[in-house]
Design an enzyme around this catalytic site. Sequence first.
Site, short mmCIF file in Angstrom:
data_model
loop_
_atom_site.label_atom_id
_atom_site.label_comp_id
_atom_site.label_asym_id
_atom_site.label_seq_id
_atom_site.Cartn_x
_atom_site.Cartn_y
_atom_site.Cartn_z
N ASP A 200 0.70 -1.40 0.23
CA ASP A 200 0.20 -0.16 0.01
C ASP A 200 0.64 1.67 0.36
O ASP A 200 1.69 1.01 0.78
CB ASP A 200 -1.45 -0.59 1.20
N GLU A 257 1.45 -0.52 -5.53
CA GLU A 257 0.69 0.36 -5.39
C GLU A 257 1.71 1.73 -5.42
O GLU A 257 1.90 2.15 -4.29
CB GLU A 257 0.18 0.40 -4.00
O1 TEU Z 1 -4.08 4.55 -1.52
C1 TEU Z 1 -2.88 4.82 -2.02
C2 TEU Z 1 -3.29 5.94 -2.81
O2 TEU Z 1 -2.68 6.89 -3.45
C3 TEU Z 1 -4.71 6.68 -2.29
O3 TEU Z 1 -4.88 8.56 -2.82
C4 TEU Z 1 -5.76 6.71 -3.55
O4 TEU Z 1 -5.04 7.36 -4.47
C5 TEU Z 1 -6.79 7.14 -2.62
O5 TEU Z 1 -7.72 6.81 -1.82
C6 TEU Z 1 -7.69 7.86 -4.21
O6 TEU Z 1 -9.19 7.90 -4.43
C7 TEU Z 1 -3.74 3.40 -0.60
C8 TEU Z 1 -5.19 2.64 -0.41
O7 TEU Z 1 -5.22 1.80 -2.16
C9 TEU Z 1 -6.21 3.67 0.08
O8 TEU Z 1 -7.85 2.53 -0.38
C10 TEU Z 1 -6.10 4.12 1.06
O9 TEU Z 1 -6.90 4.84 1.78
C11 TEU Z 1 -4.96 4.43 0.89
O10 TEU Z 1 -3.90 3.83 0.52
C12 TEU Z 1 -4.21 4.60 2.44
O11 TEU Z 1 -3.61 3.79 3.01
#
Ligand code: TEU
Length: 564
Positions: A200, A257
């Site tokens: 993440d 990610e």
């Molecule tokens: O998302 C990482 C991220 O870059 C987020 O800013 C994403 O682009 C945003 O939620 C889109 O609206 C990860 C997870 O996939 C996300 O669900 C989490 O909210 C976030 O990290 C924090 O852990």
Amino acid sequence: MKEQDWWQNKIAYQIYPKSFYDSNGDGIGDLPGIISKLDYLQDLGVDILWLSPIYQSPMADQGYDISDYYRIDPCFGTMEDMEELIEQCRIRSMYVLMDLVVNHCSDEHEWFQKAKADPTGEYANFFYMQDTASDALPTNWRSYFGGPVWEPLADTGKSYLHVFHKKQPDLNWENPKVRQAVYNNINWWLEKGLGGFRIDAIINIKKALPLRSYAPDREDGLCHINTMLSDATGIDVFLRELKQSTFEKFNAFTVGELFSTKDGELLDFIGEDGYFSSVFDFAPTLIGQSAKGWYDNRPVTPEDYKEAIFTSQARVAGNGFLSTIIENHDEPRGVSRYLPAEECNDTSKKMLAATYFFLRGIPFLYQGQEIGMENTQFHDISEVDDVSTISEYQIALQAGLAPAAALRAVAPYSRDNARTPMQWNTATHSGFTAGTPWLAVNPNYRKINVAAQQEDTASVLHFYKQLIAMRKNPQYSDTLVHGSLLPVYREIPDLIGYYRQYRSQRLLLLSNFQNRPQTLVLEHPWQHVLLSNLVTSLDTPTSITLKPYQTLLLDVSDAIEFDK
Ligand code: TEU
Ligand code: CA
């Protein structure tokens, strides 16, 4: 081809546990619910299951705010349930990935509680704590969820950094004690039999030092986190240590990610000796995004989509494996994003599916994608759960949109579109729960659900089964897994064509990404039609007319043997 890694020919499926299947009627999906659906997933043909977080959490960001990395949150079940899931998957030759969320923890984690209790003690250095007696914030970075990234710690004259929600304090990766604590937890989980992790928000762990502000990019005087990240150097030290201390000892599959890497750095992440096995290709999700906010985004065109996927393929150029998606728990439903609303139907959904599925990379399906689930409807902002949608709604209001217009502008991008309960059948709440679902089921569940599509061999579900079976077909899998990808007919508007070539085999994927027929002269005569979403009568071996939203996978190998 070097000895292939165990994961390269696999198909992955992302489960958002809270919305997958509720086994005990409390309206929240859970681990026993997932276990009860493993036969469905095995029948679909998927090999790897990625579970979004199920650790103990106050759910400020739906589990991406972890308060104990060693416990399963009771709303999902017990550690025994988790061990049973891993075992039930092993029996089915399926692998489990958990979500590794270590850029931040929850403010309810004991580390943060101890830091709050003693802001000059050992645990304070597990976080970024700064003196903010004066009004000036240490930096002007904007949280991904809006507003400044610094939150005052009551009565201490200090503030702490959170690039996400204020209940998600960033862990200080510069502190070796933090890194070691993270590695210990990862190894503890890998010892339990996990196949690996989805990682993440990992690009955020390395901040540009010393902490400083950058030119504001909006009226609020703040700047996007990416401005700081583009100035950060040295993440390689952390990621190499992370891999050597954990993943590589277990031959784990890891998928990062990250939304962008610096020029020339992608292969550091996924190349031969990369930090991770793979990273997601998010290029299509970035199309049309406005720096002002979601309300100002523009729609995606077929040409945008074509450009995005081919640019990503060219960046990797066969030197690593991307993980390909059309959606996930953070994105709207792919069929609602990439297809025109008035032309979103089973034919066009299947066209989109084949177009991404045969790209070079590990295909990930997100729960419900296999039945063509679509965006849901919101009538009022009070129906929205997602913190990032609520933040974007406020940004739209501040930009002068009226409430109804602001909701209409941001709703298509809401993460809740992907988080409505899985649509199993036509029973109440689509068979997801016997109770009241934590988030309303999409009202179209009577039309779109697993049960109806299992009975219909022309359904989107059956088409996904065909796609998966094709990638696993021994006659074609080497080409579809390892073959080079060569765009073709790129200049023809709204047509997406690419070859997949390996040794003496050449396959051609053609997708007519429009609502009008399109006639094409082929460079290489087709030998066989391997798959199509429509009944096909190809005119001659070298001239074909594609129907609206028709997709075709053709064997166009030459009769002669290629040079080896
Ligand atoms: O998302 C990482 C991220 O870059 C987020 O800013 C994403 O682009 C945003 O939620 C889109 O609206 C990860 C997870 O996939 C996300 O669900 C989490 O909210 C976030 O990290 C924090 O852990
Ligand atoms: Ca439940």
